[in-house]
Design a protein around this motif. Structure first.
Motif, PDB file in Angstrom:
ATOM      1  N   ARG A 131       0.813  -1.217   0.000  1.00  0.00           N
ATOM      2  CA  ARG A 131       0.000   0.000   0.000  1.00  0.00           C
ATOM      3  C   ARG A 131       0.847   1.267   0.000  1.00  0.00           C
ATOM      4  NH1 ARG A 131      -2.867   0.557   4.572  1.00  0.00           N
ATOM      5  NH2 ARG A 131      -1.502  -0.792   5.756  1.00  0.00           N
ATOM      6  N   GLU A 132       0.219   2.352  -0.391  1.00  0.00           N
ATOM      7  CA  GLU A 132       0.893   3.637  -0.485  1.00  0.00           C
ATOM      8  C   GLU A 132       1.447   4.088   0.856  1.00  0.00           C
ATOM      9  OE1 GLU A 132       2.555   6.988  -2.051  1.00  0.00           O
ATOM     10  OE2 GLU A 132       1.755   5.219  -3.083  1.00  0.00           O
ATOM     11  N   VAL A 133       0.744   3.766   1.959  1.00  0.00           N
ATOM     12  CA  VAL A 133       1.214   4.185   3.281  1.00  0.00           C
ATOM     13  C   VAL A 133       2.563   3.539   3.599  1.00  0.00           C
ATOM     14  CG1 VAL A 133      -0.034   2.341   4.509  1.00  0.00           C
ATOM     15  CG2 VAL A 133       0.577   4.453   5.703  1.00  0.00           C
ATOM     16  N   VAL A 134       2.761   2.321   3.116  1.00  0.00           N
ATOM     17  CA  VAL A 134       4.037   1.640   3.338  1.00  0.00           C
ATOM     18  C   VAL A 134       5.129   2.297   2.504  1.00  0.00           C
ATOM     19  CG1 VAL A 134       5.238  -0.565   3.244  1.00  0.00           C
ATOM     20  CG2 VAL A 134       2.812  -0.508   3.824  1.00  0.00           C
ATOM     21  N   ARG A 135       4.804   2.617   1.271  1.00  0.00           N
ATOM     22  CA  ARG A 135       5.793   3.284   0.421  1.00  0.00           C
ATOM     23  C   ARG A 135       6.196   4.638   1.007  1.00  0.00           C
ATOM     24  NH1 ARG A 135       2.854   0.475  -3.633  1.00  0.00           N
ATOM     25  NH2 ARG A 135       1.294   2.124  -3.857  1.00  0.00           N
ATOM     26  N   ARG A 136       5.219   5.364   1.533  1.00  0.00           N
ATOM     27  CA  ARG A 136       5.533   6.660   2.139  1.00  0.00           C
ATOM     28  C   ARG A 136       6.453   6.486   3.344  1.00  0.00           C
ATOM     29  NH1 ARG A 136      -0.030   8.040   1.152  1.00  0.00           N
ATOM     30  NH2 ARG A 136      -0.522   7.651   3.352  1.00  0.00           N
ATOM     31  N   ALA A 137       6.205   5.418   4.134  1.00  0.00           N
ATOM     32  CA  ALA A 137       7.055   5.161   5.303  1.00  0.00           C
ATOM     33  C   ALA A 137       8.487   4.849   4.876  1.00  0.00           C
ATOM     34  CB  ALA A 137       6.480   4.007   6.124  1.00  0.00           C
ATOM     35  N   LEU A 138       8.644   4.089   3.799  1.00  0.00           N
ATOM     36  CA  LEU A 138       9.985   3.786   3.295  1.00  0.00           C
ATOM     37  C   LEU A 138      10.692   5.059   2.838  1.00  0.00           C
ATOM     38  CD1 LEU A 138       9.309   0.529   1.246  1.00  0.00           C
ATOM     39  CD2 LEU A 138      10.779   0.727   3.244  1.00  0.00           C
ATOM     40  N   VAL A 139       9.971   5.900   2.130  1.00  0.00           N
ATOM     41  CA  VAL A 139      10.563   7.159   1.669  1.00  0.00           C
ATOM     42  C   VAL A 139      10.957   8.024   2.862  1.00  0.00           C
ATOM     43  CG1 VAL A 139      10.102   9.313   0.431  1.00  0.00           C
ATOM     44  CG2 VAL A 139       9.363   7.122  -0.547  1.00  0.00           C
ATOM     45  N   LYS A 140      10.113   8.042   3.894  1.00  0.00           N
ATOM     46  CA  LYS A 140      10.351   8.890   5.063  1.00  0.00           C
ATOM     47  C   LYS A 140      11.637   8.513   5.789  1.00  0.00           C
ATOM     48  CE  LYS A 140       8.053  10.708   9.195  1.00  0.00           C
ATOM     49  NZ  LYS A 140       6.815  10.678  10.015  1.00  0.00           N
ATOM     50  N   VAL A 141      11.960   7.213   5.859  1.00  0.00           N
ATOM     51  CA  VAL A 141      13.181   6.799   6.563  1.00  0.00           C
ATOM     52  C   VAL A 141      14.410   6.842   5.659  1.00  0.00           C
ATOM     53  CG1 VAL A 141      11.959   5.369   8.228  1.00  0.00           C
ATOM     54  CG2 VAL A 141      12.797   4.333   6.107  1.00  0.00           C
ATOM     55  N   GLY A 142      14.228   7.302   4.417  1.00  0.00           N
ATOM     56  CA  GLY A 142      15.388   7.481   3.538  1.00  0.00           C
ATOM     57  C   GLY A 142      15.730   6.294   2.675  1.00  0.00           C
TER      58      GLY A 142
END
Length: 241
Positions: free
Chosen positions: A101-112
């Motif tokens: 899901r998009e929320v997981v992708r956003r979390a990955l982006v957030k941690v770099g």
């Protein structure tokens, strides 16, 4: 070795079987697999990473659980590991998460994750080991705040020694229990194995030699530990039996 084979057995049970993956997750396998991935012996770490890759490939609950605080930064660290197979398996875990899901992708982006994955493709690594006396490994890893402080000190000391624009996030750490013996006494110790990602036109052979020959890293580390907290130092030197 038992932990390695257990993680490997879970990996085979999970492989391509969503029902088995859900059962493994619901039985509580995720926390011990993550602990093994972070603190286990090299072979066990590889099997734990492979089991987590299999788990996150089919189990939605496991994918969502990887968003719990502190989990993704561990993966980021292990993406720089030099344990055979670990970076590849961790990259596979990230691929599984990025496909959800998009929320997981956003979390990955957030941690770099994006720059880390690109660095993993472009970068070279050097390795160094440091043995720190009079620290109990099991007591250290059982206290998350103490462990975090210990690792921050280790990264800071290593970064200062390496230079070349290396940052603390470029240093992946693996801790293992050890013992230091001197004449008729022995004391507990922690062995730190550090994998340092360097960038650009850096002579990795020279950096490796510099780290191995350093006479300042361990004294600086032990001095910082004493200054930071007496909780690190146990000093239980005792006769060798």
């Amino acid at each position: 070795e038992g932990q390695r084979w257990a993680a490997g057995a879970l990996r085979h049970l999970i492989a391509s079987n969503a029902e088995h993956a859900r059962q493994v997750f619901r039985e509580g396998a995720l926390p011990p697999l993550l602990s093994l991935l972070r603190n286990g012996a090299p072979g066990a770490r590889t099997e734990a990473a492979a089991a987590l890759r299999a788990l996150t490939s089919t189990c939605v609950e496991a994918q969502e659980a990887m968003l719990r605080p502190g989990v993704l930064p561990v993966l980021m660290d292990l993406l720089r590991s030099q344990d055979a197979g670990v970076p590849e398996q961790v990259a596979g875990i990230m691929m599984n998460l990025a496909e959800t899901r998009e929320v997981v992708r956003r979390a990955l982006v957030k941690v770099g994750a994006i720059p880390a994955l690109i660095k993993a493709i472009r970068s070279k690594v050097v390795m160094v080991s440091i043995t720190v006396q009079n620290v109990l490994h099991d007591a250290l890893v059982a206290e998350p705040e103490l462990l975090q402080s210990f690792e921050e000190i280790a990264r800071r000391i290593i970064v200062a020694e390496v230079g070349h624009d290396v940052e603390p996030r470029d240093v992946a750490l693996a801790l293992a229990p050890s013992v230091v013996r001197y004449q008729a006494v022995q004391s507990p110790a922690v062995m730190i194995r550090a994998t340092v990602m360097v960038h650009g036109k850096v002579d990795t052979g020279r950096v490796q030699s510099q780290l191995r020959a350093s006479a300042t890293m361990r004294p600086a580390f032990e001095a910082e530990l004493r200054a930071a907290s007496g909780s690190f130092v146990v000093n239980p030197m005792r006769p060798i039996e």
